[in-house]
Design a protein around this motif. Structure first.
Motif, PDB file in Angstrom:
ATOM      1  N   GLY A 152     -20.999  32.161  12.338  1.00 23.58           N
ATOM      2  CA  GLY A 152     -20.896  31.261  10.897  1.00 23.58           C
ATOM      3  C   GLY A 152     -19.617  31.667  10.056  1.00 23.58           C
ATOM      4  O   GLY A 152     -20.030  31.494   8.815  1.00 23.58           O
ATOM      5  N   LEU A 153     -18.628  31.829  10.766  1.00 24.29           N
ATOM      6  CA  LEU A 153     -17.383  32.238   9.960  1.00 24.29           C
ATOM      7  C   LEU A 153     -16.385  31.033   9.759  1.00 24.29           C
ATOM      8  O   LEU A 153     -16.398  30.214  10.816  1.00 24.29           O
ATOM      9  N   SER A 154     -15.822  31.012   8.599  1.00 23.65           N
ATOM     10  CA  SER A 154     -14.664  29.930   8.417  1.00 23.65           C
ATOM     11  C   SER A 154     -13.546  30.555   9.233  1.00 23.65           C
ATOM     12  O   SER A 154     -13.350  31.846   9.253  1.00 23.65           O
ATOM     13  N   GLN A 155     -12.342  29.801   9.279  1.00 25.24           N
ATOM     14  CA  GLN A 155     -11.336  30.232  10.046  1.00 25.24           C
ATOM     15  C   GLN A 155     -10.605  30.939   8.977  1.00 25.24           C
ATOM     16  O   GLN A 155      -9.932  32.069   9.388  1.00 25.24           O
ATOM     17  N   GLU A 156     -10.691  30.704   7.606  1.00 29.62           N
ATOM     18  CA  GLU A 156     -10.057  31.618   6.723  1.00 29.62           C
ATOM     19  C   GLU A 156     -10.746  33.212   6.599  1.00 29.62           C
ATOM     20  O   GLU A 156      -9.886  33.996   6.664  1.00 29.62           O
ATOM     21  N   ALA A 157     -12.065  33.342   6.989  1.00 32.02           N
ATOM     22  CA  ALA A 157     -12.644  34.510   7.119  1.00 32.02           C
ATOM     23  C   ALA A 157     -12.041  35.119   8.193  1.00 32.02           C
ATOM     24  O   ALA A 157     -12.078  36.712   8.032  1.00 32.02           O
ATOM     25  N   VAL A 158     -12.026  34.553   9.481  1.00 29.06           N
ATOM     26  CA  VAL A 158     -11.534  35.290  10.575  1.00 29.06           C
ATOM     27  C   VAL A 158     -10.204  35.633  10.341  1.00 29.06           C
ATOM     28  O   VAL A 158      -9.759  36.776  10.694  1.00 29.06           O
ATOM     29  N   ALA A 159      -9.325  35.043   9.795  1.00 31.98           N
ATOM     30  CA  ALA A 159      -7.949  35.337   9.459  1.00 31.98           C
ATOM     31  C   ALA A 159      -7.818  36.429   8.453  1.00 31.98           C
ATOM     32  O   ALA A 159      -7.001  37.253   8.947  1.00 31.98           O
ATOM     33  N   ALA A 160      -8.269  36.606   7.663  1.00 31.91           N
ATOM     34  CA  ALA A 160      -8.651  37.788   6.496  1.00 31.91           C
ATOM     35  C   ALA A 160      -8.843  38.800   7.200  1.00 31.91           C
ATOM     36  O   ALA A 160      -8.285  39.870   7.375  1.00 31.91           O
ATOM     37  N   GLU A 161      -9.861  38.853   8.198  1.00 30.02           N
ATOM     38  CA  GLU A 161     -10.570  39.884   8.863  1.00 30.02           C
ATOM     39  C   GLU A 161      -9.617  40.373   9.819  1.00 30.02           C
ATOM     40  O   GLU A 161      -9.264  41.621  10.198  1.00 30.02           O
ATOM     41  N   ALA A 162      -8.671  39.546  10.501  1.00 32.93           N
ATOM     42  CA  ALA A 162      -7.646  39.855  11.438  1.00 32.93           C
ATOM     43  C   ALA A 162      -6.310  40.081  10.667  1.00 32.93           C
ATOM     44  O   ALA A 162      -5.088  40.286  11.594  1.00 32.93           O
TER      45      ALA A 162
END
Length: 71
Positions: free
Chosen positions: A20-30
């Motif tokens: 349930g993650l957005s691309q923005e959330a994945v990018a920030a975490e990465a």
């Protein structure tokens, strides 16, 4: 024969949706820009091993899980 990049990007999108993650959330975490992650997910760029590892961690996964189905 399946396209390995298409299989990889499908795995990315599926895992992100499961969490349930957005691309923005994945990018920030990465620790990357959202546009960079978006290009990876659309198959416009091949990620380096380091980037693949960071994305896998962000998706609470492993590189091998994201590469599943590629032979």
């Amino acid at each position: 024969m399946l396209d390995p990049l298409r299989t990889f990007t499908t795995n990315l999108r599926r895992r992100r949706a499961e969490l349930g993650l957005s691309q923005e959330a994945v990018a920030a975490e990465a620790s990357m820009d959202q546009s960079q992650y978006s290009r990876i997910e659309r198959g416009e760029v091949d990620p380096s091993i380091r980037t693949l590892t960071r994305v896998a961690r962000a998706l609470q996964s492993t590189p091998s899980e994201l590469l599943r189905g590629i032979s």
